[in-house]
Design an enzyme around this catalytic site. Structure first.
Site, short mmCIF file in Angstrom:
data_model
loop_
_atom_site.label_atom_id
_atom_site.label_comp_id
_atom_site.label_asym_id
_atom_site.label_seq_id
_atom_site.Cartn_x
_atom_site.Cartn_y
_atom_site.Cartn_z
N GLY A 119 0.89 -3.37 3.53
CA GLY A 119 0.10 -4.69 3.60
C GLY A 119 -1.06 -4.29 3.12
N ALA A 120 -1.45 -3.04 2.55
CA ALA A 120 -2.97 -2.91 2.14
C ALA A 120 -3.16 -3.21 0.82
CB ALA A 120 -3.26 -1.43 2.35
N SER A 123 0.50 -2.44 -3.71
CA SER A 123 1.74 -2.53 -4.42
C SER A 123 2.69 -1.43 -4.33
CB SER A 123 1.27 -2.71 -5.95
OG SER A 123 2.55 -3.32 -6.59
N GLU A 157 11.55 -6.63 -11.15
CA GLU A 157 10.98 -7.69 -10.31
C GLU A 157 10.81 -8.89 -10.68
OE1 GLU A 157 7.00 -7.19 -7.08
OE2 GLU A 157 7.61 -5.60 -8.41
N ASP A 169 0.89 -3.96 -11.96
CA ASP A 169 1.11 -3.02 -11.13
C ASP A 169 2.00 -1.77 -11.45
OD1 ASP A 169 0.08 -4.80 -9.37
OD2 ASP A 169 1.90 -5.70 -8.43
#
Length: 386
Positions: A119-120, A123, A157, A169
């Site tokens: 969650g930082a 990616s 993705e 990303d």
């Protein structure tokens, strides 16, 4: 080491290992799927995978951080849901590589491990995709260059996981290097590196807050950008995407967009202009100007794109008042997550603790932080000698 973990999980040694770094979005927020330029930095934390062949046609996935196993038939698989959905990232890459001609004469067992903080805004999904891609290519003796591997991860993705991301990303994870930023021309999918000055450090402050509708909000912003571009094609038919429309042109035709779409488009066009301004400032070693542009980027996210939250804003405001900080902004898609601060080497642990103390005083809960530096891009690794 992941080799030892693999033996614990599967009872045999891996044949191939691969790794890919997490990334920080330096500047260029949501510009990637709008065809604009973006700058990112690969960090020194990463996702690693280990693989070995099976004798059947099964692909089985295990995680170092979770119990259980996910297995599918490599000749017939579809996106997974629920507790198994984490395996969609390597499965999507597998599907894209098969479509690209990679032979799959047998199945495999894969183990994934990571030291990326959850969650930082780093990616981990793209890092997982790139590490998986290099792992598959090592196992099945298939070759792709870095650009094509980034495209495979992005398509995985988009098409399999179902997230309408651009190539930021995956591109940064593929092309990252020590003491470098990765610049991506997202319209032409061209990748290059910019050298960072000495004594540049990154501190990431994680709110651990995520909007409950983050995925739908991301999709909504994507749709709003596409609609803004569609409307702007009436006066500017030559503009193939929002990135080709300047902030001055948007202002001239603001009546076509209305308030919300105008602000969404203004963020994208402004970000594209800020990316180029950062590149120019870096060429002069002017980190003061770079920092000002990072703060401007966050303010546009807050006001125009509305993908910030109060927790992120408080962190940025506190960092703006701190010594030894050049600039700060939310990093990643937004709607929660983390703030990236770019500092010199005099900013340290005590300074970071003051930031999170101010955060806790405001919100009654702690934010976490960590220091990171630049790191190398994705690659197939080396197994330890036996």
């Amino acid at each position: 080491m992941i080799e030892d973990l693999y033996i614990q999980k599967f009872g045999r040694s891996p044949e191939v290992i691969a790794q890919a770094p997490g990334r920080l979005e330096f500047i260029g927020n949501h510009t990637d799927y709008n065809g604009g330029p973006v700058l990112g930095v690969a960090v020194d934390r990463r996702v690693s995978v280990a693989l070995a062949a099976r004798s059947d046609r099964q692909a089985c996935f295990r995680s170092a951080s979770m119990e259980g196993e996910v297995c599918v038939d490599i000749d017939s698989f579809a996106p997974l849901s629920g507790n198994e959905s984490w395996a969609n990232y390597p499965l999507g890459v597998l599907k894209e590589l098969i479509s690209a001609g990679m032979p799959i004469p047998h199945g495999f067992d894969m183990l994934v491990d990571s030291d990326l903080p959850a969650g930082a805004g780093l990616s981990s999904s793209a890092a997982f995709e790139l590490a998986s891609g290099y792992g598959y290519c090592g196992l099945y003796e298939f070759e792709l260059d870095r650009a094509d591997m980034a495209r495979v991860g992005r398509r995985a993705e988009n098409n399999f996981v179902g997230m309408p991301c651009g190539i930021l990303d995956q591109g940064v994870s593929a092309f990252g290097d020590v003491n470098s930023l990765v610049k991506i021309d997202c319209e032409k999918e061209l990748f290059s590196r910019l050298t960072l000055p000495d004594d540049v450090h990154f501190w990431v402050f994680n709110t651990a807050k995520k909007h409950s509708l983050v995925d739908s909000l991301y999709g909504t912003r994507h749709q709003e950008c596409m609609e803004a571009h569609r409307r702007m094609q009436a006066p500017l038919p030559q503009a193939q995407n929002l990135a080709q429309i300047s902030t001055a042109q948007l202002s001239e035709h603001q009546d076509l967009l209305g308030d919300v779409l105008y602000r969404r488009a203004l963020h994208i066009s402004g970000e594209c202009e800020r990316v180029l301004a950062v590149e120019s400032a870096l060429g002069k070693g002017d980190m003061a100007t770079v920092g000002e542009l990072l703060f401007e980027s966050h303010e546009s996210s807050r006001v125009n794109f509305e993908n910030s939250i109060p927790e992120l804003d408080i962190l940025v405001d506190a960092l703006k008042e701190s010594q030894h900080v050049w600039g700060a902004r939310l990093t990643g898609g937004g709607f929660g997550g983390a703030v990236m601060a770019v500092t010199n080497g005099q900013f340290g642990q005590a300074d970071a603790e003051k930031i999170v103390a101010a955060y806790q005083e405001k919100f009654g809960q702690a934010a976490t932080f960590f220091h990171t530096t630049t790191g190398p891009g994705a690659s197939q690794g080396q197994l330890s000698a036996t």
